[in-house]
Design a protein around this motif. Structure first.
Motif: not given
Lengths: 305, 302, 430
Positions: B26-31, B33, B20-24
């Motif tokens: 990209p969004w988490m990096i964007g959020f 950063g 689940g965290y892997i799938s998220l």
């Protein structure tokens, strides 16, 4: 098939479209009423279409007028003498073709970014269980609620420190992090796909990612089409971001290019409308071809539960 | 709680969480950063006075105190915006769905109609605003001319304090071609076998709509409700280009006030506070809708 | 010891040599200056590109890199970079007062430079556009002003005499009534864009005290009342286009010029950019200053573009070289001859071809008037206070207020105006 055939030209003869058959057989039999019903649908569609076409026609008429004729009274629909040269002048004044090419590059990279990121993220939110999922989801939604202008200065500061001003990176990179709008849309869509499908695949030994890319994604075709259409539209029209990040005149996208037709004191409306009209054509053409993919998905698979 | 479940979790659940965290990711990096920092910055700025040009000055809660106790414009902007949400949201939802149902009919020439109905969504910014001003011009506009032939004296639309807000709402409804696309996608996810079953039971069109289409479309409706609500709260361009908030502040939308404070009045600190308050209002409304959604949103998979 | 002395001398010599050679290398390496500008009626893309090319070919030590921005997005772009404190251009148009604190003080550069002298420029523009808090924060580029343009053909057709340059607000209303022709959708003259601009000042009306302390006795003064009642009279001539008529295809204030060029508005308060439009369209027109009341000081809304160096620049000397070229006599002459700029330097202005025309002469006369220092963006607090009292403007324009109710309404607006003024002054200063 035979059923659709005797329904005449009104029904798309799509093989296996069981839903069509369901609808059509419902009105099967009462031929006169059926024709009347479809006639009414066409009347309604045409009426709405005319209302929706007015702006385009008006822009077209304006683009062919001389400057003073635009404001003449009584206003006319058809220009006295259509000035086709306005189009040539608009293209002469600014490199519009170049601007549109630049936008196309931006559009392609944005679409690639969204297609890579959004299904992955949406699948995680829709199907996988992990701690803080709800909080993270609300957090993601909340980023849509913040007025965008407030982030402008801090965001510029970040990209500037990274040395990415006057490159396309700030205009493309966000797509690779997934747009919350599309993530939310796709989450909602995946949640309507029966879980039995996942379970069946899992029993067959498929892993999480296989299920996503082999089972779920093919069923999401309509939503992927929406993503492509919307990304195209938004990138095409985005004015503020490219304005803030680009310096080089010849790297400007069409949205910024169009703004040059508005001077400090006045606007050459005929040229502005000509340029605007030319600039929206690609969006409409793309949509015309993309929309057939909006129709599909589970409904057309004729899936039995 | 979360860590406790984490430790005691079965390996399978733990693996799912990691996935689940892997799938998220990209969004988490964007959020982290690119969203969290600007967000934190604007929360901080809400406690300052900042004219953009010189360093911000910390003034504590002053911005918020002023907003709630002695700023008539804040209340006016809030009132107008809430009125707009209440007016435009139901219209947009109903017309969007209606249009999508129409466009979902499989009849020849539909590709053409679908494209035509998408036009309003495509034309943006200045051109569309100009077009509406021209359509709604009280004396010479197309709309009032048509009303005149029907024997009706049309209103002054954007230029009448009582009609300005409905006029802007009308503009937003005209753009439903965009949201119809999303309904259209949602409609594709309704399994055909349900219609067949219903038909065998002898259900008519209307019954099928109420018993199958609408319930199964609720996830899309839920999405549209949230998105359109956010959009309505953030209405800006129409007022910025056409009405400038007038006449008599009848269209003085929240974001217009925010924009004036931030970029014309050089009061970025106050504008940041305004932005934060709006975000919280929308968030509360979203949480409320989400809370009610358990009763009316139906997911086939759950 | 001697050997040490020699060694020291040798060391010194080599250091000196190294310095000289490295300086020489540095001198050969040109400094690149970032320059931001907009395309406008006065200088389009091509002219400015040509100016930069000319400068770059004449200079080996400084090279200029031009960024052309659309005028509708220039403010956002500048404010973002100035706010972020990085990425702002070395040289740019600083046309918003609020940006001045980030403009480099040019006082010393000008003192040490024989080429540029404050007396070279038209004093009215120098004083209002580039002198700020005892500093010189830029050079005034070109001149612009509002004035009334009248369509001679329409006057002739209506058999009305052309306006006298010495006219009053009442004369204006009378002419509007005489020229209007409702049936043909022809209007006599436009309404002012907002209160407390030239006409308001000419009637002696001020928004607040000079020390920015209060609006009491200013906003509701007899002069203000008279100005608003004059507007009421103008609206009630029914010879002036309503906001709906003006905005129908021209947002952002382009309506008057569009209607003027279409021969549907006999008089309009326009500017030199519009004058160029009218010349290009071959209109038969004249120019007069905005109406005034004999005995009062006569005002004009006039401006010049403030061309400045960003205080954060790494190359102030090189930036100055470009700035003085661009906004000095050479650049302004180039932009005048190859574009449409009307220069702010009298010695160059003398060569302006337009000066020979009747309207050109009238335009130059307008420039002589007292400037409304607080034009649109001049003092941010003016906009803030006006926003608080905008209702009366709307009520009059909508014709929803009786003439005799105007004084009481203005009295009623004073508290809100004072609150707005105090909030703004507390924040931005007087």
């Amino acid at each position: 098939m035979s059923q659709s055939k005797d329904l005449g030209p009104l029904i798309a003869a799509e093989a296996g479209d069981s839903r069509n058959r369901a609808i059509t057989s419902a009105i099967n039999g009462v031929t006169a009423r059926r024709w009347l019903g479809y006639g009414a649908v066409y009347v309604v569609l045409t009426a709405i279409a005319i209302v929706f076409m007015i702006p385009l026609l008006w822009m077209f008429a304006t683009s062919l007028k001389s400057r003073s004729e635009i404001f003449a009274w009584p206003p006319s629909w058809i220009p006295e003498q259509p000035l086709w040269s306005n189009y040539a002048m608009a293209f002469e004044k600014y490199p519009l073709a170049r601007f549109m090419m630049n936008t196309s590059v931006l559009v392609i990279f944005n679409i690639i970014g969204e297609l890579l990121a959004v299904p992955l993220i949406a699948y995680g939110f829709a199907r996988l269980n992990f701690p803080f999922k709800r909080v993270l989801f609300i957090l993601m939604l909340s980023t849509m609620m913040i007025p965008g202008q407030i982030k402008l200065i801090p965001l510029y500061s970040i990209y500037s420190r990274l040395g990415l001003v006057n490159t396309y990176v700030p205009l493309v990179l966000p797509a690779f992090f997934g747009n919350p709008f599309f993530i939310f849309l796709m989450v909602q869509y995946i949640r309507t796909i029966p879980r039995d499908l996942d379970e069946a695949a899992r029993i067959d030994g498929a892993g999480t990612w296989t299920i996503l890319y082999r089972i779920i994604l093919p069923l999401c075709k309509p939503v992927l089409a929406v993503m492509i259409v919307f990304t195209f539209l938004w990138v095409w029209n985005d004015f503020l971001q490219p304005l803030i990040y680009l310096n080089d005149f010849y790297s400007y996208p069409i949205s910024v290019g169009l703004a040059f037709f508005r001077g400090r004191y006045s606007v050459e409306w005929n040229l502005f409308m000509a340029a605007t009209l030319v600039s929206i054509l690609p969006v409409l053409v793309l949509y015309f071809f993309a929309q057939r993919h909006l129709i599909g998905g589970i409904a057309s698979l004729g899936l039995k539960g | 709680m979360a860590t406790a479940t984490w430790r005691t979790a079965k390996p399978q659940a733990r693996r799912e969480a990691i996935e689940g965290y892997i799938s998220l990711l990209p969004w988490m990096i964007g959020f982290v950063g690119f969203t969290a920092i600007p967000l934190a910055a604007s929360v901080y700025l809400g406690f300052t006075q900042w004219n953009i040009i010189e360093p911000p000055q910390w003034i504590g809660l002053d911005n918020y105190v002023r907003m709630f106790t002695r700023d008539p414009l804040f209340w006016q902007a809030l009132k107008v915006t809430l009125g707009f949400v209440a007016l435009s949201l139901p219209l947009k939802l109903v017309f969007g769905l209606g249009l999508a149902l129409l466009l979902n009919l499989k009849i020849p020439g539909m590709n053409f109609f679908r494209t035509v109905f998408y036009i309003p969504a495509v034309i943006s910014g200045v051109a569309v605003s100009l077009m509406w001003m021209w359509l709604l011009q009280p004396d010479t506009g197309v709309v009032n001319t048509m009303l005149y032939f029907l024997g009706i004296q049309g209103p002054n639309w954007f230029w009448d304090p009582n009609w300005a807000l409905p006029s802007v709402a009308m503009m937003s409804v005209w753009k439903v071609g965009g949201s119809a696309v999303i309904y259209l996608a949602g409609l594709q996810n309704i399994p055909a076998h349900l219609y067949e079953a219903a038909q065998i039971d002898g259900a008519g069109r209307w019954a099928r709509f109420w018993r199958i289409t609408l319930p199964l479309l609720t996830p899309t409706l839920f999405f549209q409700l949230i998105i359109e609500m956010i959009d309505s709260f953030k209405v800006f361009t129409e007022a910025f280009v056409i009405t400038q908030g007038g006449p008599l502040k009848a269209t003085y939308f929240y974001l217009l006030y925010f924009y004036e404070e931030a970029f014309q009045n050089f009061n970025m600190g106050y504008a940041s506070a305004l932005a934060l308050v709006l975000t919280i209002i929308i968030l509360l409304a979203t949480v409320f809708v989400n809370y009610t959604s358990k009763r009316w949103v139906f997911y086939e998979s759950e | 010891m001697r050997i040490y002395g020699r060694m020291a001398a040798l060391a010194l010599l080599s250091v000196a040599l190294l310095t000289v050679t490295s300086l020489g290398v540095l001198a050969q390496e040109p400094v690149t200056i970032e320059w931001w500008t907009v395309a406008s009626e006065e200088f389009d893309e091509e002219v400015q590109r040509a100016l930069v090319e000319k400068f770059n070919s004449e200079h080996t030590d400084v090279q200029v890199n031009m960024t052309l921005l659309p005028s509708s997005g220039y403010d956002e772009r500048m404010q973002t970079t100035l706010g972020a404190g990085q990425g702002a251009p070395d040289v740019a148009l600083f046309w918003i007062t609020n940006w001045y604190p980030q403009a480099l003080d040019l006082t010393e550069l000008i003192e040490n430079d024989p080429d540029i002298d404050p007396d070279m420029y038209l004093p009215g523009f120098w004083n209002t556009r580039v002198v700020w808090e005892d500093k010189i924060i830029g050079l005034p580029l070109g001149v612009g002003a509002n004035f009334v343009m009248y369509n001679k053909d329409m006057f002739d057709a209506a058999g009305v005499e052309y306006p006298d340059p010495d006219w009053t607000p009442e004369d204006y209303n009378r002419l509007v009534a005489e020229l209007a022709n409702a049936e043909q959708r022809v209007w006599g003259g436009d309404r002012p864009r907002g209160p407390y601009r030239a006409i308001w000042y000419n009637m002696g009306a001020r928004l607040y005290a000079d020390d920015s302390s209060t609006t009491e006795g200013y906003l509701n003064s007899p002069e203000s009342v008279a100005a608003y009642q004059w507007l009421w009279d103008l609206v009630n001539t029914n010879g002036t286009p309503t906001p709906a008529d003006l905005e129908v295809l021209g947002t952002e204030g382009t309506g008057p010029v569009d209607l003027f060029l279409a021969d549907r508005l006999a008089m309009a308060t326009l500017n030199q950019g519009h004058m160029l439009n009218a010349m290009a369209e071959g209109k038969n027109f004249g120019i007069v200053p905005e109406p005034h009341i004999p005995g009062n000081t006569r005002h004009v809304n006039a401006w010049s573009l403030t061309a400045s160096i960003w205080a954060g620049t790494e190359h102030p000397e090189a930036a100055w070289k470009w700035l003085k070229y661009w906004a000095g006599p050479e650049g302004q002459r180039f932009l005048m001859e190859n574009g449409n700029l009307i220069p702010s330097i009298p010695s160059v202005l003398e060569e302006w071809e337009g000066a020979e025309t009747e309207y050109g002469q009238a335009f130059l006369d307008v420039l002589e008037l007292e400037q409304v220092a607080a034009w649109d963006n001049e003092h941010p607090c003016k906009a803030t206070v006006l926003r608080a009292v905008e209702d009366i403007w709307d009520l009059i324009n909508l014709n929803q207020i009786a003439r005799e109710d105007i004084p009481a309404t203005l009295d009623g607006l004073v508290p809100a105006a004072d609150a707005a003024l105090q909030e703004c002054v507390g924040r931005l200063g007087g």
